[in-house]
Write a protein that holds these residues in place. Sequence first.
Motif, short mmCIF file in Angstrom:
data_model
loop_
_atom_site.label_atom_id
_atom_site.label_comp_id
_atom_site.label_asym_id
_atom_site.label_seq_id
_atom_site.Cartn_x
_atom_site.Cartn_y
_atom_site.Cartn_z
N GLU A 1 -1.45 -15.81 12.77
CA GLU A 1 -2.02 -15.11 14.01
C GLU A 1 -0.88 -15.36 15.28
OE1 GLU A 1 -5.74 -16.82 14.07
OE2 GLU A 1 -6.37 -15.83 12.27
N GLY A 2 0.02 -16.34 14.90
CA GLY A 2 0.79 -16.74 16.15
C GLY A 2 0.41 -17.71 17.01
N LEU A 3 -0.63 -18.66 16.53
CA LEU A 3 -1.08 -19.59 17.26
C LEU A 3 -0.47 -20.91 16.99
CD1 LEU A 3 -4.83 -18.53 16.90
CD2 LEU A 3 -3.40 -18.18 19.04
N ILE A 4 -0.03 -20.99 15.77
CA ILE A 4 0.55 -22.60 15.53
C ILE A 4 1.84 -22.29 14.89
CG2 ILE A 4 -1.57 -23.83 15.51
CD1 ILE A 4 -1.06 -24.06 12.40
N GLU A 5 2.74 -23.18 15.09
CA GLU A 5 3.90 -23.10 14.21
C GLU A 5 4.08 -24.20 13.17
OE1 GLU A 5 7.46 -24.56 16.59
OE2 GLU A 5 7.95 -22.36 16.65
N LEU A 6 4.39 -24.17 11.93
CA LEU A 6 4.42 -25.14 11.12
C LEU A 6 5.89 -25.49 10.75
CD1 LEU A 6 1.72 -23.37 8.43
CD2 LEU A 6 1.38 -25.56 9.92
N ARG A 7 6.08 -26.71 10.41
CA ARG A 7 7.58 -27.11 10.35
C ARG A 7 7.36 -28.19 9.14
NH1 ARG A 7 10.78 -27.16 16.08
NH2 ARG A 7 10.66 -25.07 16.34
N PRO A 8 8.00 -28.31 8.39
CA PRO A 8 8.03 -29.00 6.97
C PRO A 8 8.25 -30.55 7.78
CG PRO A 8 9.18 -27.34 6.18
CD PRO A 8 8.87 -26.99 7.75
N GLY A 9 7.60 -31.61 7.47
CA GLY A 9 7.99 -32.92 8.03
C GLY A 9 7.43 -33.22 9.27
N ARG A 10 7.23 -31.97 10.18
CA ARG A 10 7.02 -32.18 11.57
C ARG A 10 5.50 -31.60 11.89
NH1 ARG A 10 11.66 -29.98 15.16
NH2 ARG A 10 10.65 -31.32 16.55
N GLY A 11 4.82 -31.16 10.79
CA GLY A 11 3.46 -30.84 10.90
C GLY A 11 3.39 -29.37 11.71
N ALA A 12 1.93 -29.40 12.24
CA ALA A 12 1.60 -28.12 13.10
C ALA A 12 1.34 -28.19 14.29
CB ALA A 12 0.05 -27.71 12.31
N THR A 13 1.88 -27.35 15.16
CA THR A 13 1.83 -27.38 16.53
C THR A 13 1.31 -26.08 17.35
OG1 THR A 13 4.00 -28.72 16.35
CG2 THR A 13 3.66 -27.94 18.50
N VAL A 14 0.66 -26.19 18.21
CA VAL A 14 0.29 -25.18 18.99
C VAL A 14 1.45 -24.47 19.72
CG1 VAL A 14 -1.41 -24.23 20.69
CG2 VAL A 14 -2.13 -26.13 19.48
N THR A 15 1.47 -23.11 19.44
CA THR A 15 2.55 -22.18 20.11
C THR A 15 2.11 -21.09 20.94
OG1 THR A 15 4.78 -21.36 19.45
CG2 THR A 15 2.86 -20.82 18.14
N GLY A 16 3.02 -20.26 21.15
CA GLY A 16 2.92 -19.17 22.05
C GLY A 16 2.84 -19.45 23.36
N ALA A 17 3.07 -18.33 24.23
CA ALA A 17 3.36 -18.19 25.65
C ALA A 17 1.76 -18.46 26.40
CB ALA A 17 3.89 -16.72 26.09
N ASN A 18 0.84 -17.90 25.80
CA ASN A 18 -0.55 -18.11 26.25
C ASN A 18 -1.55 -18.40 25.02
OD1 ASN A 18 -2.75 -18.42 27.65
ND2 ASN A 18 -2.29 -17.03 29.11
N PRO A 19 -1.37 -19.43 24.48
CA PRO A 19 -2.17 -19.62 23.29
C PRO A 19 -3.86 -19.61 23.42
CG PRO A 19 -1.45 -21.72 23.85
CD PRO A 19 -0.64 -20.49 24.61
N ALA A 20 -4.25 -19.88 24.59
CA ALA A 20 -5.67 -19.47 24.94
C ALA A 20 -5.95 -18.25 24.65
CB ALA A 20 -6.05 -20.25 26.18
N ASP A 21 -5.44 -17.22 25.34
CA ASP A 21 -5.75 -15.91 25.41
C ASP A 21 -5.54 -15.39 23.91
OD1 ASP A 21 -5.91 -15.68 28.24
OD2 ASP A 21 -4.35 -14.76 28.61
N GLN A 22 -4.53 -15.36 23.34
CA GLN A 22 -4.28 -15.37 21.91
C GLN A 22 -5.36 -15.70 21.11
OE1 GLN A 22 -1.88 -13.14 20.64
NE2 GLN A 22 -2.33 -13.45 18.86
N ALA A 23 -5.82 -16.85 21.21
CA ALA A 23 -7.06 -17.40 20.41
C ALA A 23 -8.57 -16.75 20.73
CB ALA A 23 -7.25 -19.02 20.50
N ARG A 24 -8.62 -16.64 21.78
CA ARG A 24 -9.70 -15.74 22.45
C ARG A 24 -9.60 -14.36 21.98
NH1 ARG A 24 -9.29 -18.97 26.99
NH2 ARG A 24 -8.05 -17.49 28.01
N LEU A 25 -8.60 -13.66 21.61
CA LEU A 25 -8.38 -12.38 21.39
C LEU A 25 -8.63 -12.28 19.89
CD1 LEU A 25 -7.60 -9.16 21.77
CD2 LEU A 25 -5.15 -10.11 21.55
N VAL A 26 -8.05 -13.19 19.08
CA VAL A 26 -8.40 -13.23 17.60
C VAL A 26 -9.82 -13.39 17.41
CG1 VAL A 26 -8.00 -14.55 15.58
CG2 VAL A 26 -6.07 -14.08 16.79
N GLU A 27 -10.44 -14.12 18.13
CA GLU A 27 -12.12 -14.54 17.77
C GLU A 27 -12.79 -13.31 18.15
OE1 GLU A 27 -14.10 -16.98 16.75
OE2 GLU A 27 -12.30 -17.74 16.05
N THR A 28 -12.39 -12.64 19.14
CA THR A 28 -12.90 -11.32 19.77
C THR A 28 -12.91 -10.21 18.73
OG1 THR A 28 -12.83 -11.70 21.98
CG2 THR A 28 -13.05 -9.52 21.44
#
Length: 117
Positions: free
Chosen positions: A63-90
């Motif tokens: 969904e473009g909300l997080i980035e997964l990197r081996p050995g580094r874990g999951a990190t929130v990404t995106g220019a405006n992740p809050a808008d993206q998250a709300r859009l996905v939920e909607t």
Amino acid sequence: MLFRVDPSSSTPLSDQIAGCVRRGIADGLLSRGDRLPAGRELASSLGVNMHTVLRAYADLRDEGLIELRPGRGATVTGANPADQARLVETVRELVATARRAGVGRDELMTLVDKEFA
């Protein structure tokens, strides 16, 4: 951030975990650059299989909300992740409402296309 799952719910556990992250992003509890708990750690704290957490993280990555990197874990990404998250939920809510109303994919897409016109 607080993660909660309800094993008795009809919603798959991975969807519940992904939903917790989406809400955290949408509510401003998580922002760009924040790290999520390691899959093994979160699985242990929730009492679920690690692959369930990894499936949730993969969905969030798709969904473009997080980035997964081996050995580094999951990190929130995106220019405006809050808008993206709300859009996905909607969109998820829209699809669920359409299904309850008996509206098929093609009909729903036609309705969405009209709104963009």
